[in-house]
Enzyme design. Sequence first.
Site, short mmCIF file in Angstrom:
data_model
loop_
_atom_site.label_atom_id
_atom_site.label_comp_id
_atom_site.label_asym_id
_atom_site.label_seq_id
_atom_site.Cartn_x
_atom_site.Cartn_y
_atom_site.Cartn_z
N ASP A 124 -2.75 -9.11 34.38
CA ASP A 124 -4.18 -9.06 34.13
C ASP A 124 -4.84 -9.82 35.27
OD1 ASP A 124 -6.73 -9.07 32.94
OD2 ASP A 124 -5.87 -9.28 30.94
N ASP A 178 4.77 -27.01 21.98
CA ASP A 178 3.48 -27.64 22.31
C ASP A 178 2.30 -26.93 21.64
OD1 ASP A 178 3.21 -25.34 23.77
OD2 ASP A 178 2.74 -26.32 25.67
N ASP A 212 -9.66 -6.96 35.10
CA ASP A 212 -10.63 -7.51 34.16
C ASP A 212 -12.05 -7.35 34.69
OD1 ASP A 212 -11.10 -9.55 31.86
OD2 ASP A 212 -12.12 -10.46 33.57
N HIS A 225 -7.63 -8.43 22.56
CA HIS A 225 -7.91 -9.85 22.36
C HIS A 225 -9.41 -10.16 22.28
CE1 HIS A 225 -8.42 -9.03 26.55
NE2 HIS A 225 -9.00 -10.20 26.73
N ASP A 226 -10.26 -9.16 22.54
CA ASP A 226 -11.71 -9.37 22.48
C ASP A 226 -12.33 -8.73 21.25
OD1 ASP A 226 -11.74 -10.66 24.97
OD2 ASP A 226 -12.02 -8.77 26.05
N ASP A 247 5.70 -19.54 21.01
CA ASP A 247 5.81 -20.85 21.66
C ASP A 247 7.27 -21.29 21.64
OD1 ASP A 247 5.51 -23.41 22.59
OD2 ASP A 247 4.80 -24.21 20.67
N GLU A 296 -11.21 -2.50 33.25
CA GLU A 296 -12.07 -2.77 32.08
C GLU A 296 -13.50 -2.43 32.49
OE1 GLU A 296 -13.10 -6.33 28.92
OE2 GLU A 296 -13.13 -6.73 31.07
N ASP A 332 4.17 -19.23 25.38
CA ASP A 332 4.59 -19.41 26.77
C ASP A 332 5.49 -18.26 27.23
OD1 ASP A 332 7.05 -20.11 25.53
OD2 ASP A 332 6.36 -22.18 25.37
C1 GLC Z 1 -12.88 -9.61 29.85
C2 GLC Z 1 -11.77 -10.23 29.04
C3 GLC Z 1 -12.34 -11.33 28.21
C4 GLC Z 1 -12.93 -12.37 29.12
C5 GLC Z 1 -13.95 -11.75 30.08
C6 GLC Z 1 -14.25 -12.68 31.21
O1 GLC Z 1 -13.85 -9.01 29.06
O2 GLC Z 1 -11.11 -9.25 28.31
O3 GLC Z 1 -11.39 -11.91 27.35
O4 GLC Z 1 -13.57 -13.36 28.37
O5 GLC Z 1 -13.45 -10.57 30.68
O6 GLC Z 1 -13.18 -12.78 32.10
#
Ligand code: GLC
Length: 562
Positions: free
Chosen positions: A99, A26, A200, A332-333, A22, A257, A30
């Site tokens: 992404d 905030d 995605d 991140h998931d 950041d 993905e 960013d």
């Molecule tokens: C993918 C992303 C995830 C998101 C989902 C819906 O799985 O990696 O973070 O919540 O798609 O867009």
Amino acid sequence: MADIVWWKESVVYQIYPISFMDSDGDGHGDLRGIYDKLDYLTDLGIDVIWICPIYESPGHDNGYDISDYYAIMRKYGTMEDFDRLLEEAHKRGLKIMMDLVLNHTSDEHPWFAESRSMKDNPKRDYYIWRSGKHGQLPNNWESYFGGSVWKLDPETNEYYLHLYSEHQPDLNWDNPQMAEEMYEMVHWWLEKGVDGFRFDAVAHIAKAEGLPSAHNPDNLPVVPAYQLFSNLQQVHSILNKLNDMILKPYGPMTVGETSGLGPEQALAYVGTDRNELNMVFQFEHMFVDAQSSGIGKWNYREWKLPELKEIMSQWQTVLHGRGWNANYMGNHDQPRPVSRFGDDGKYRVRSAQMLATWMLTLEGTPYIYQGEEIGMTNIAFPDIEQYRDIETMNYYRHHIGQGRSKQDVMEAIWLKSRDNARTPMQWDDSEHAGFTKGEPWIQVNDNFTEINVAAAESDPQSILHYYRKLISLRKKNKVLIYGAYELLLADDPDIYAYTRTLDDEKVLVILNFSSNEPEMHWPEGWAAEQAKLMICNVNKRYSTDEGTILLQPYEARVYRML
Ligand code: GLC
């Protein structure tokens, strides 16, 4: 040898921008924060930065709910900030991968506002609308984030479909105008100069004709119906078209993905003859510690190394020479890999290094998720109020509503919540780990005073330094990129060992995935005198005089045959 292309030889670093750095206090990361850390990324030796969505979004799913594909979310900065970042990255030889969410938009996207307004609005058909069947839901599909995929909209008294949250209505890819507008948008970003895309949830952009209900022997209100909206033929037609019409002249790196497929099926996306994607993120290894896939992730099952090896080995061998892998152990998931597959206590450093050795010595493009390079760990917030992830919060609400105990539900969350990977990047031991001067949007992991970049920089034995060595080793040794993979000791419960072979070069990778001290024989054709150690994560190895290799807990070694 396979065709040499840059995206095969690249190492990718994934940034979750809200939690990276950041710059303006905030509490949200960013673009300027990323800009300020370009030196750090250059020093790490990575080639490509994948930035999770930064488009305008109300942020119900941290940017995966896009309301304007042509604008930068205000919290992240401006389009000028983006241009400056792209330019500076390019100057340093770094590439930027965007992404892109093609499966759904935000419910605040202007298309959806129009679509929901009237049944005969021209944009009605940009999304998937159905009337209820005799007061019932249009079908029994379960959403990834729990509950039904259908939401009744009072405006027109019809339901719209959302595979994820109700704030993420699915687009209708059967509508040619919508598809056209999406293609144009992809083109716009390519013209801007971005170098690649992570698509995605791309496996889900087509749904089974007629949206039939899934098999439901127990007559439940909703059931997982993945096969009815994953990897269907029409996804392939759309990707072909996207390549032919838009991508080809630019040659971007693409990764899709794609949950719910094995390597043979993946060839339909990544086969060299397919004209679709360079590589996909597969999910099979992400469910080794779950009762079932998809929403079944929450039900923990103890994972076993032989199963993990079998899955990875299938992908390595089936795709060899026919397609290309994308290798990851976290994102991140997913939970933090050191907490999930290593030991985040006593052997944190060594096990994180061992896992890194694994990722960087497989065939395929390695993806490093922010924080992995310093061995960041899971969190276990005691209270649901401290969590931010929409999936986690839905899970909690639903299961508490069903009468499960708080302790039970929280234990599942500690293991599997996506927020494990979303706490702020730990830069130093100052307040909020140097991530922000303000109040972070989600609490920093308490262990930041010990685990942080500054500490790792000043310790030559750190995970960070080891990553730098590994990345440079991979770059210098094509056998680590292109070599054929062969699994050894398939049934060993502790050791994961394999060879990589390219022409007359041969490499042996030995990984101890346990806190035991297992022993192995030199594999056939190998001997201590004819093996040169390329990298290892322990200082004093046990002697190999006896002709066997005795490993220490979480030890990793890579040998080259002389
Ligand atoms: C993918 C992303 C995830 C998101 C989902 C819906 O799985 O990696 O973070 O919540 O798609 O867009």
